[in-house]
Design a protein around this motif. Structure first.
Motif, PDB file in Angstrom:
ATOM      1  N   HIS A   8       5.911 -16.288  -5.817  1.00 14.11           N
ATOM      2  CA  HIS A   8       7.367 -15.750  -6.809  1.00 14.11           C
ATOM      3  C   HIS A   8       6.959 -14.943  -7.366  1.00 14.11           C
ATOM      4  N   SER A   9       6.343 -14.771  -8.795  1.00 11.49           N
ATOM      5  CA  SER A   9       6.106 -13.752 -10.035  1.00 11.49           C
ATOM      6  C   SER A   9       5.626 -12.607  -9.020  1.00 11.49           C
ATOM      7  N   LEU A  10       5.124 -12.423  -8.371  1.00  9.37           N
ATOM      8  CA  LEU A  10       3.959 -11.522  -7.398  1.00  9.37           C
ATOM      9  C   LEU A  10       4.842 -10.726  -6.578  1.00  9.37           C
ATOM     10  N   VAL A  11       5.743 -11.230  -5.937  1.00 11.64           N
ATOM     11  CA  VAL A  11       6.978 -10.895  -5.015  1.00 11.64           C
ATOM     12  C   VAL A  11       8.003  -9.994  -6.185  1.00 11.64           C
ATOM     13  N   PHE A  12       7.951 -10.927  -6.851  1.00 10.82           N
ATOM     14  CA  PHE A  12      10.273 -10.484  -7.578  1.00 10.82           C
ATOM     15  C   PHE A  12       9.585  -8.854  -8.183  1.00 10.82           C
ATOM     16  N   SER A  13       8.511  -9.191  -8.797  1.00  9.44           N
ATOM     17  CA  SER A  13       7.636  -8.188  -9.707  1.00  9.44           C
ATOM     18  C   SER A  13       7.181  -6.368  -9.294  1.00  9.44           C
ATOM     19  N   ALA A  14       6.626  -7.162  -7.732  1.00 14.74           N
ATOM     20  CA  ALA A  14       6.011  -6.225  -6.635  1.00 14.74           C
ATOM     21  C   ALA A  14       8.054  -5.472  -6.254  1.00 14.74           C
ATOM     22  N   PHE A  15       8.619  -6.323  -5.961  1.00 12.91           N
ATOM     23  CA  PHE A  15      10.292  -5.482  -5.551  1.00 12.91           C
ATOM     24  C   PHE A  15      10.877  -4.544  -6.339  1.00 12.91           C
ATOM     25  N   GLU A  16      10.223  -5.347  -7.996  1.00 14.40           N
ATOM     26  CA  GLU A  16      11.318  -4.606  -9.424  1.00 14.40           C
ATOM     27  C   GLU A  16      10.174  -3.105  -9.376  1.00 14.40           C
ATOM     28  N   GLU A  17       9.038  -3.448  -9.140  1.00 17.57           N
ATOM     29  CA  GLU A  17       8.257  -1.797  -9.627  1.00 17.57           C
ATOM     30  C   GLU A  17       8.611  -1.100  -8.401  1.00 17.57           C
ATOM     31  N   TYR A  18       8.575  -1.292  -7.189  1.00 16.66           N
ATOM     32  CA  TYR A  18       9.188  -0.683  -6.107  1.00 16.66           C
ATOM     33  C   TYR A  18      10.278   0.035  -5.957  1.00 16.66           C
ATOM     34  N   ARG A  19      11.708  -0.464  -6.640  1.00 16.25           N
ATOM     35  CA  ARG A  19      12.647  -0.074  -7.706  1.00 16.25           C
ATOM     36  C   ARG A  19      12.807   0.541  -8.481  1.00 16.25           C
ATOM     37  N   TYR A  20      11.602   0.662  -9.878  1.00 18.39           N
ATOM     38  CA  TYR A  20      11.463   2.141 -10.069  1.00 18.39           C
ATOM     39  C   TYR A  20      10.611   2.667  -9.946  1.00 18.39           C
ATOM     40  N   THR A  21       9.599   2.534  -8.940  1.00 17.87           N
ATOM     41  CA  THR A  21       8.663   4.281  -9.135  1.00 17.87           C
ATOM     42  C   THR A  21       8.943   4.688  -7.462  1.00 17.87           C
ATOM     43  N   GLY A  22       9.453   3.335  -6.455  1.00 13.78           N
ATOM     44  CA  GLY A  22       9.177   3.451  -4.687  1.00 13.78           C
ATOM     45  C   GLY A  22       7.913   4.046  -4.149  1.00 13.78           C
ATOM     46  N   ASP A  23       6.688   3.604  -4.737  1.00 13.43           N
ATOM     47  CA  ASP A  23       6.246   2.680  -4.333  1.00 13.43           C
ATOM     48  C   ASP A  23       5.453   2.294  -3.155  1.00 13.43           C
ATOM     49  N   ARG A  24       5.468   2.285  -1.684  1.00 11.00           N
ATOM     50  CA  ARG A  24       6.195   0.820  -0.479  1.00 11.00           C
ATOM     51  C   ARG A  24       4.576   0.815  -0.900  1.00 11.00           C
TER      52      ARG A  24
END
Length: 358
Positions: free
Chosen positions: A327-343
């Motif tokens: 849960h922690s990784l997927v949520f943070s990864a989605f949020e960091e993708y929204r912030y950086t655009g890094d796929r």
């Protein structure tokens, strides 16, 4: 007075208003319990309930998971009161887990008077060096408290961080920071034989971090990083590359930790200094995974272009998992993708929940 996400905000963040309402109740209930469970392991529940809800979990799933987590980990209530703390005495309880209840009561009273952000800003110069608290999960709880705009959770997080405080002490005052590249700080460690083939004192991450702080070869590397204005932006891609190359438990915390730092940064006075303390923890954990070379830029670019399942499928796989780190990784990864655009963030999220190989 504690402030939480409004009904209107909740309807935009969660499946429906009923889910948001039940989530608030569950997190408030969890807030009566300790920040750790036996033996000195971080209680992720207040944070991952929020992550699960934002990933689409319905109220019934949140209820079931909260019950499962509390029972399976035997999460205890807060330690009983020992003695009241005040502005002059709370520092005396730093790093004393048996004082968690006293510290949380102190911060609850202070936050009720000053507000969560003001309190965090005022005490962060004291707490920041101890960011390794409960293997950085004090930082995690504070980050989610600010994400929720929840002053009750801010107080709980500050008390938890203080009770489990873990800092690298005794760094020479005359040591002048001169290192600006966080990646080089990792790579340079590989050349030191004293940092190879180390034995883990226990399975606990914070015990490894603590042990590294007593190793002369590692202590020589502390206090050298410059807290430049873009330091958090510099450690973010390094953390992602390290996790993409290893998919290790330790590197996972580097990725999620960058997200947590971003969430707390607007609410503290010197966020880049906090990020430097965080990176010294990552340096310690780098030895635990054998100090691997990071992937090449070509490898990273190849991974970025891998076929991916839909976001909803990745989120659903995380919600269905009973592993709090999914849960922690997927949520943070989605949020960091929204912030950086890094796929690449979506790639590692899909890998973590077993939807793509690697």
């Amino acid at each position: 007075m504690s402030q939480t996400i409004s009904a209107m905000q909740a309807s935009q963040l969660y499946r429906d208003e009923a889910t948001g309402t039940r989530l608030r109740e569950l997190i408030a209930d969890v807030g009566r319990r300790s920040g750790e469970f036996p033996d000195d392991l971080a209680n992720h529940l207040p944070m991952v309930l929020e992550a699960m809800a934002r990933l689409g979990a319905p109220a019934a799933r949140l209820e079931a998971y909260a019950d499962h987590y509390t029972r399976s980990h035997a999460v205890p209530m807060q330690p009983p009161a020992i003695s009241a703390l005040d502005d002059a005495t709370w520092r005396s309880a730093l790093g004393r887990r048996e004082r968690e209840g006293d510290l949380r009561r102190y911060f609850s009273a202070r936050v009720s008077k000053e507000g969560g952000s003001a309190t965090a800003r005022a005490v962060m110069p004291v707490l920041a060096p101890g960011i390794a608290a409960s293997a950085t999960h004090g930082l995690m709880r504070l980050a989610y408290a600010f994400l929720r705009n929840d002053d009750a959770e801010v107080a709980a997080a500050l008390g938890y961080w203080a009770a489990t405080y873990l800092a690298y002490e005794g760094i020479p005052a005359e040591r002048t920071p001169d290192a600006t590249d966080p990646l080089s700080c990792l790579i340079d460690m590989r050349a030191d034989p004293a940092l190879h083939n180390l034995d883990a004192p226990t399975h606990l991450l914070w015990k490894w971090i603590e042990a590294m702080g007593k190793l002369p070869a590692f202590r020589d590397r502390l206090g050298r990083l410059v807290a430049g204005p873009d330091f958090l932006d510099r450690i973010r891609p390094v953390s992602l590359a390290l996790y993409a190359g290893t998919m290790s438990f330790e590197a996972l915390h580097a990725v999620t930790g960058c997200h947590w730092l971003r969430l707390v940064s607007p609410n503290i006075g010197k966020p880049q200094s906090l990020a430097v303390h965080f990176w010294e923890v990552v340096m310690a954990l780098y030895t635990k995974i054998g100090m691997p070379l990071p992937p090449t830029s070509e490898e990273l670019e190849e991974w970025r272009h891998l076929p991916l399942p839909a976001d909803a499928e990745i989120a659903a796989a995380a919600v269905a998992s009973d592993d709090e780190h999914d849960h922690s990784l997927v949520f943070s990864a989605f949020e960091e993708y929204r912030y950086t655009g890094d796929r690449l963030y979506k790639v590692v999220a899909a890998r973590r929940v077993g939807l793509i190989a690697g």
